[in-house]
Write a protein that holds these residues in place. Structure first.
Motif, PDB file in Angstrom:
ATOM      1  N   TYR A 145       0.842  -1.207   0.000  1.00 60.21           N
ATOM      2  CA  TYR A 145       0.000   0.000   0.000  1.00 60.21           C
ATOM      3  C   TYR A 145       0.875   1.255   0.000  1.00 60.21           C
ATOM      4  N   LEU A 146       1.892   1.273   0.856  1.00 64.80           N
ATOM      5  CA  LEU A 146       2.782   2.432   0.940  1.00 64.80           C
ATOM      6  C   LEU A 146       3.513   2.662  -0.380  1.00 64.80           C
ATOM      7  N   LEU A 147       3.976   1.577  -0.983  1.00 64.36           N
ATOM      8  CA  LEU A 147       4.648   1.663  -2.283  1.00 64.36           C
ATOM      9  C   LEU A 147       3.693   2.246  -3.332  1.00 64.36           C
ATOM     10  N   GLU A 148       2.452   1.783  -3.325  1.00 67.92           N
ATOM     11  CA  GLU A 148       1.449   2.261  -4.282  1.00 67.92           C
ATOM     12  C   GLU A 148       1.064   3.717  -4.045  1.00 67.92           C
ATOM     13  N   HIS A 149       1.379   4.228  -2.855  1.00 70.28           N
ATOM     14  CA  HIS A 149       1.055   5.621  -2.532  1.00 70.28           C
ATOM     15  C   HIS A 149       2.292   6.520  -2.545  1.00 70.28           C
ATOM     16  N   GLY A 150       3.311   6.081  -3.294  1.00 66.77           N
ATOM     17  CA  GLY A 150       4.434   6.962  -3.577  1.00 66.77           C
ATOM     18  C   GLY A 150       5.643   6.867  -2.676  1.00 66.77           C
ATOM     19  N   TYR A 151       5.599   6.006  -1.690  1.00 69.47           N
ATOM     20  CA  TYR A 151       6.761   5.870  -0.813  1.00 69.47           C
ATOM     21  C   TYR A 151       7.818   4.981  -1.465  1.00 69.47           C
ATOM     22  N   ASP A 152       9.073   5.253  -1.159  1.00 70.90           N
ATOM     23  CA  ASP A 152      10.169   4.391  -1.554  1.00 70.90           C
ATOM     24  C   ASP A 152      10.310   3.358  -0.439  1.00 70.90           C
ATOM     25  N   VAL A 153       9.820   2.157  -0.680  1.00 71.65           N
ATOM     26  CA  VAL A 153       9.815   1.096   0.325  1.00 71.65           C
ATOM     27  C   VAL A 153      11.036   0.204   0.116  1.00 71.65           C
ATOM     28  N   ILE A 154      11.811   0.050   1.172  1.00 72.27           N
ATOM     29  CA  ILE A 154      12.996  -0.805   1.149  1.00 72.27           C
ATOM     30  C   ILE A 154      12.704  -2.036   2.018  1.00 72.27           C
ATOM     31  N   MET A 210       0.706   1.877   9.999  1.00 68.66           N
ATOM     32  CA  MET A 210       1.078   2.984   9.128  1.00 68.66           C
ATOM     33  C   MET A 210       0.044   3.182   8.012  1.00 68.66           C
ATOM     34  N   LYS A 211      -0.497   2.099   7.492  1.00 67.11           N
ATOM     35  CA  LYS A 211      -1.512   2.187   6.439  1.00 67.11           C
ATOM     36  C   LYS A 211      -2.779   2.855   6.965  1.00 67.11           C
ATOM     37  N   VAL A 212      -3.225   2.455   8.131  1.00 64.67           N
ATOM     38  CA  VAL A 212      -4.436   3.045   8.730  1.00 64.67           C
ATOM     39  C   VAL A 212      -4.231   4.538   8.949  1.00 64.67           C
TER      40      VAL A 212
END
Length: 136
Positions: A37-46, A127-129
């Protein structure tokens, strides 16, 4: 005192790069679906997980120490009894501004060490909530 006010949470959610310790390659698990979800909302997820090679088409790191990129937030999806060593690894880095433990995960002593070191800490919150509630 861990962060819980909407304004402080929004500040943390404004960062770009999130290292997810315990990121899972298994769809349907929170440790997979939340970072996706975070990746789909523009975050750079490592993704950080010593038992995976690739998640979301991205290389996975064995530990925070192995991540060469700058990290803004360390998001933890590991049991509470593992939080202390993860926080210590995050504190070894100068780039980590915040540490976020997901819902059901907390370690008050580790949180206090991080806060003493000048890092923001969020405990026991998804974090998603919070992103959906405050940003999306």
């Amino acid at each position: 005192m861990p962060v819980d006010s909407p304004a402080e949470l929004e500040e943390i959610l404004a960062y770009d790069t999130i290292a997810v310790v315990g990121c899972s390659s298994t769809p349907g698990k929170a440790a997979h679906d939340v970072p996706k979800y975070l990746l789909e909302h523009g975050y750079d997820v490592i993704p950080v997980n010593p038992f995976a090679d690739e998640i979301f088409g991205r290389d996975v790191y064995d530990s925070l120490a192995d991540v060469e990129a700058e990290i803004d937030v360390v998001c933890i999806f590991r049991p509470s009894d593992e939080v202390s060593e993860i926080v210590d690894a995050a504190l070894e880095r100068d780039d980590v501004a915040a540490i976020w433990t997901q819902q059901g995960i907390r370690d008050d002593e580790a949180a206090a060490r991080a806060e003493t070191d000048g890092r923001a800490v969020v405990q026991d919150q998804c974090m998603k909530v919070q992103h959906r509630r405050l940003v999306a």
